[in-house]
Design a protein around this motif. Structure first.
Motif, mmCIF file in Angstrom:
data_model
loop_
_atom_site.group_PDB
_atom_site.id
_atom_site.type_symbol
_atom_site.label_atom_id
_atom_site.label_comp_id
_atom_site.label_asym_id
_atom_site.label_seq_id
_atom_site.Cartn_x
_atom_site.Cartn_y
_atom_site.Cartn_z
ATOM 1 N N TYR A 27 1.044 -12.959 36.168
ATOM 2 C CA TYR A 27 1.694 -11.726 36.605
ATOM 3 C C TYR A 27 3.115 -11.967 37.106
ATOM 4 C CZ TYR A 27 -3.147 -10.115 36.597
ATOM 5 O OH TYR A 27 -4.429 -9.817 36.230
ATOM 6 N N SER A 52 -3.004 -4.424 36.518
ATOM 7 C CA SER A 52 -3.999 -5.497 36.427
ATOM 8 C C SER A 52 -3.901 -6.399 37.641
ATOM 9 C CB SER A 52 -3.762 -6.307 35.145
ATOM 10 O OG SER A 52 -4.709 -7.342 35.024
ATOM 11 N N TYR A 206 -1.961 -6.731 28.744
ATOM 12 C CA TYR A 206 -2.686 -7.354 29.845
ATOM 13 C C TYR A 206 -3.977 -8.008 29.355
ATOM 14 C CZ TYR A 206 0.546 -5.169 33.059
ATOM 15 O OH TYR A 206 1.694 -4.809 33.733
#
Length: 254
Positions: A27, A52, A206
């Motif tokens: 991320y 996410s 994602y």
């Protein structure tokens, strides 16, 4: 002046430490929150858009030694930097992990690397640990989804995933401007399942990042529910850790 005594010291095999930290590295902006208690480590991270998140936990039993002076500590870390250091360490060796007020240190007999800590309160976007109702749960090998997720990411921005109780199968559909991908996982390919009629769409970028982090040969549990994030969970560190990803559903494209 004597060195400051670390608040946390432990020794562990590098691949186990990597298993716990790597999922949080997918991320942006690349900062995670690490909580250390008497029971082990918890590392949580999310992307800034809050689509996410990951919750990676490693039991104290995964360590060869484990000493924590206070009841618990919470720090901010940069997982990608730590992973680069772990990659330089001989896999069969052991590393010493130390945390004090300002640094996280990884030390072997040949190498010592110090990483500055981030303010954990400044780690924005960490999602809550809210519990959801999941009427559908499917347990299967993670590689059953590899091809479908890779192809879906090439042609579409979202992948619709659902379960069909009547056929007792897991399915997925992704449709681009000119191409489409469909997959179906039949009951014989599942370890076990709990079926209910659920279907939601999730962003393929994602799903693709998560799929790349799932180790080869691992068994995953996928949980689906109405108005709930897709939950992907698996064991790590030889059963002494767990990793749980969540991906929020998207508005379906017409």
């Amino acid at each position: 002046m004597p060195d400051q005594e670390p608040t946390f010291t432990a020794t562990i095999r590098p691949e186990r430490l990597r298993d716990a930290i790597a999922p949080a590295s997918i991320y942006d902006p690349g900062v995670a929150r690490m909580t250390i208690t008497a029971d082990g480590l918890q590392i949580r991270a999310t992307d800034l858009s809050r689509v996410s998140s990951v919750d990676s936990q490693l039991s104290d039993a995964a360590f060869d030694s484990y000493r924590l002076t206070p009841d618990s500590i919470e720090v901010g870390i940069r997982p990608r930097c730590i992973l680069e250091s772990i990659a330089l360490i001989e896999p069969r060796s052991h590393v010493e992990l130390c945390v004090d007020d300002t640094d996280l240190t990884i030390r072997t007999s040949e190498l010592k690397t110090m990483f500055g800590l981030e303010d954990p309160s400044a780690v924005v976007g960490v999602l809550s640990t809210q519990e959801y109702e999941y009427p559908s749960k499917v347990v299967l090998r993670g590689d059953e989804l590899n091809s479908a997720v890779k192809l879906a990411d090439l042609i579409a921005s979202q992948l619709t995933i659902g379960v069909a109780p009547s056929g007792a199968n897991l399915y997925g559909v992704a449709t681009g401007n000119t191409d489409s991908v469909q997959f179906s996982c039949e009951p014989e390919k599942m370890v076990r399942s709990q079926m209910a009629d659920i279907e939601s769409a999730y962003p393929t970028d994602y799903l693709s990042r998560i799929q790349r982090e799932i180790p080869d040969g691992v068994t995953i549990e996928m949980s689906l529910g109405e108005n709930a994030p897709l939950e992907i969970r698996y064991s790590s560190a030889n059963g002494q850790g767990t990793v749980q990803f969540r991906v929020q559903p998207t508005v379906r494209e017409e």
